[in-house]
Design a protein around this motif. Structure first.
Motif, PDB file in Angstrom:
ATOM      1  N   LEU A  84       0.878  -1.237  -0.648  1.00 39.56           N
ATOM      2  CA  LEU A  84       0.338  -0.121   0.108  1.00 39.56           C
ATOM      3  C   LEU A  84       0.987   1.385   0.026  1.00 39.56           C
ATOM      4  CD1 LEU A  84      -2.649  -1.208   2.683  1.00 39.56           C
ATOM      5  CD2 LEU A  84      -2.794  -1.399   0.048  1.00 39.56           C
ATOM      6  N   GLN A 127      -4.619   4.426   0.734  1.00 36.04           N
ATOM      7  CA  GLN A 127      -3.969   3.183   0.211  1.00 36.04           C
ATOM      8  C   GLN A 127      -5.289   2.021   0.977  1.00 36.04           C
ATOM      9  OE1 GLN A 127      -1.113   2.935   4.756  1.00 36.04           O
ATOM     10  NE2 GLN A 127       0.051   4.536   3.269  1.00 36.04           N
ATOM     11  N   TYR A 128      -5.802   2.776   1.622  1.00 28.91           N
ATOM     12  CA  TYR A 128      -7.347   1.986   2.212  1.00 28.91           C
ATOM     13  C   TYR A 128      -8.536   2.155   1.151  1.00 28.91           C
ATOM     14  CZ  TYR A 128      -7.144   1.274   7.479  1.00 28.91           C
ATOM     15  OH  TYR A 128      -6.754   1.314   8.344  1.00 28.91           O
ATOM     16  N   GLN A 187      -6.513   1.702  -1.867  1.00 27.68           N
ATOM     17  CA  GLN A 187      -5.943  -0.002  -2.809  1.00 27.68           C
ATOM     18  C   GLN A 187      -6.332  -1.476  -1.967  1.00 27.68           C
ATOM     19  OE1 GLN A 187      -2.182   1.315  -2.237  1.00 27.68           O
ATOM     20  NE2 GLN A 187      -1.677   3.295  -2.420  1.00 27.68           N
ATOM     21  N   LEU A 188      -6.697  -0.929  -0.350  1.00 27.62           N
ATOM     22  CA  LEU A 188      -6.550  -2.133  -0.174  1.00 27.62           C
ATOM     23  C   LEU A 188      -8.368  -2.659  -0.176  1.00 27.62           C
ATOM     24  CD1 LEU A 188      -5.832  -4.314   2.086  1.00 27.62           C
ATOM     25  CD2 LEU A 188      -6.426  -2.765   4.210  1.00 27.62           C
ATOM     26  N   GLN A 247      -8.202  -4.598  -3.412  1.00 28.15           N
ATOM     27  CA  GLN A 247      -7.940  -6.337  -3.687  1.00 28.15           C
ATOM     28  C   GLN A 247      -8.950  -7.187  -2.796  1.00 28.15           C
ATOM     29  OE1 GLN A 247      -3.748  -6.084  -0.894  1.00 28.15           O
ATOM     30  NE2 GLN A 247      -3.237  -4.616  -2.643  1.00 28.15           N
ATOM     31  N   SER A 284      -1.881  -6.664   5.592  1.00 26.23           N
ATOM     32  CA  SER A 284      -2.061  -5.445   4.579  1.00 26.23           C
ATOM     33  C   SER A 284      -1.212  -4.453   6.094  1.00 26.23           C
ATOM     34  CB  SER A 284      -3.065  -5.092   3.960  1.00 26.23           C
ATOM     35  OG  SER A 284      -2.489  -6.122   2.571  1.00 26.23           O
TER      36      SER A 284
END
Length: 161
Positions: free
Chosen positions: A8, A15-16, A18-19, A22, A47
């Motif tokens: 991330l 980042q969240y 992106q998470l 995923q 993560s």
């Protein structure tokens, strides 16, 4: 299927995002809640920094029963009038607790836990369970964490039939 978590990068909201992407990719096409909960708990646990527990409790109509998780062994059953998980389930509102030792009725499944964030899982108005994250660091979870983890919990709820 092979899955590789990506590192991330960027701001916490980035980042969240992106998470969450995923998570959606990991859950895509699968409707089994145990399989999805297991994979999602592993993804989040590996993560995000400073977690000592990430997982699910499912509502059995009476109480919360531990589901798939990452971390030390956990309390098996939690009444809806007990602890942070019970409060999230009872109120159907995310509970973000800066210091669990200051939370009335906190259940110390892992004595190392110092802060907690619990997102209720609700499908069609019905309580399914909670998504629970613990940290050994006081104040680990902020509003960005709450919003990000609520989006990931929603991705899980969206897979339920």
């Amino acid at each position: 299927m092979s899955f590789a978590a990506q590192t991330l990068t960027g701001s916490k909201p980035e980042q969240y995002a992106q998470l969450a992407g995923q998570a959606r990719a990991l859950l895509a096409g699968e409707t089994d809640r145990i399989a999805n909960a297991a994979n999602l708990a592993a993804l989040v646990y590996h993560s995000l920094p400073d977690l000592n527990w990430a997982g699910f409790y499912f509502y059995d109509g009476t109480e919360l029963v531990v589901g798939p998780f990452q971390g030390l062994p956990a309390c098996v059953r939690i009444a809806l009038d007990k602890g942070v998980c019970g409060a999230a389930a009872r109120t159907r509102q995310t509970q973000r607790v800066e210091d669990v030792e200051a939370f009335p009725g906190h259940i110390a499944c892992d004595a190392a836990s110092r802060s907690e964030l619990v997102v209720p899982l609700v499908k069609d108005g019905q309580l399914v369970g909670v998504f629970d994250l613990d940290s050994p660091r006081v104040g680990r979870f902020d509003q960005d964490d709450q919003h990000g983890l609520e989006a990931i919990a929603q991705a899980f709820v969206d897979t339920l039939t």
